[in-house]
Design a protein around this motif. Structure first.
Motif, PDB file in Angstrom:
ATOM      1  N   ASP A   6       0.829  -1.205   0.000  1.00  0.00           N
ATOM      2  CA  ASP A   6       0.000   0.000   0.000  1.00  0.00           C
ATOM      3  C   ASP A   6       0.868   1.261   0.000  1.00  0.00           C
ATOM      4  O   ASP A   6       0.537   2.244  -0.676  1.00  0.00           O
ATOM      5  N   ALA A  25       2.079   1.782  -3.514  1.00  0.00           N
ATOM      6  CA  ALA A  25       0.976   2.278  -4.351  1.00  0.00           C
ATOM      7  C   ALA A  25       0.624   3.728  -4.012  1.00  0.00           C
ATOM      8  O   ALA A  25       0.310   4.518  -4.910  1.00  0.00           O
ATOM      9  N   ARG A  52       0.492   6.845  -6.596  1.00  0.00           N
ATOM     10  CA  ARG A  52      -0.738   7.639  -6.727  1.00  0.00           C
ATOM     11  C   ARG A  52      -0.471   9.116  -6.440  1.00  0.00           C
ATOM     12  O   ARG A  52      -0.958   9.996  -7.161  1.00  0.00           O
ATOM     13  N   LEU A  64       2.306  -0.204 -11.673  1.00  0.00           N
ATOM     14  CA  LEU A  64       3.156  -1.053 -10.843  1.00  0.00           C
ATOM     15  C   LEU A  64       3.039  -2.507 -11.246  1.00  0.00           C
ATOM     16  O   LEU A  64       1.953  -2.987 -11.572  1.00  0.00           O
ATOM     17  N   THR A  72      10.304  -3.316  -6.589  1.00  0.00           N
ATOM     18  CA  THR A  72       9.028  -3.208  -7.300  1.00  0.00           C
ATOM     19  C   THR A  72       9.301  -2.749  -8.727  1.00  0.00           C
ATOM     20  O   THR A  72      10.034  -1.787  -8.944  1.00  0.00           O
ATOM     21  N   CYS A  91       8.062  -1.131 -12.346  1.00  0.00           N
ATOM     22  CA  CYS A  91       7.114  -0.074 -12.703  1.00  0.00           C
ATOM     23  C   CYS A  91       7.378   0.389 -14.130  1.00  0.00           C
ATOM     24  O   CYS A  91       8.522   0.457 -14.574  1.00  0.00           O
TER      25      CYS A  91
END
Length: 147
Positions: free
Chosen positions: A9, A12, A16, A73, A89, A91
């Motif tokens: 989260d 993310a 965002r 992502l 991660t 992307c």
């Protein structure tokens, strides 16, 4: 499992906030002394920029010159040890430029792997360090639909 969800989260939320042009929101994803680095792998691993602390990160994000961005992502791997964690991660980040002179818009696409160090604070998980590793880029023509 809760820690993994909270870390996903956080990642993310960062994406965002960048896409919503919320520099303070991006900076709030970091520990007070957190570090954000951009590294260009095609040029041999050159450091393109480093910002330390929430104020510097806020200033850097607020100066992004793009009309809009779109971070998509991908897979994520995280290793947790107590109140610290590390992860990667993938992307694909799109950066739309809309010239004021009416020339064609472009989409600058960055293929990124974020290398992250996390720390658990009283306010929750935050980035202690985030390295944006740019594997390659491409630029494409883009159509911009104004709303």
């Amino acid at each position: 499992m809760t820690d993994r969800l909270e870390l996903a989260d956080l990642v993310a939320t960062y994406a965002r906030c960048v896409d919503r042009k919320d520099p303070a929101g991006v900076a709030a994803c970091f520990a007070p002394d957190g570090v954000l680095r951009r590294i260009d792998l095609p040029s041999g691993g050159s450091l393109l920029g480093e910002r330390t602390g929430r104020d510097e990160i806020t200033q850097a994000i607020s100066r992004m010159p793009y009309h809009s961005t779109f971070h998509f992502l991908g897979q994520q791997q995280i290793d947790i040890t107590g109140d610290t964690a590390s992860g990667e991660t993938y992307c694909i980040a799109h950066h739309l430029t809309v010239p004021e002179d009416g020339s064609p818009s472009t989409d600058f696409i960055m293929f990124i792997r974020y290398q992250d160090e996390f720390v658990r604070l009283a306010e929750g998980w935050r980035f202690a360090g985030r390295e944006l590793h740019i594997d390659w880029t491409e630029t494409r023509p883009a159509e911009c639909v104004q709303s």
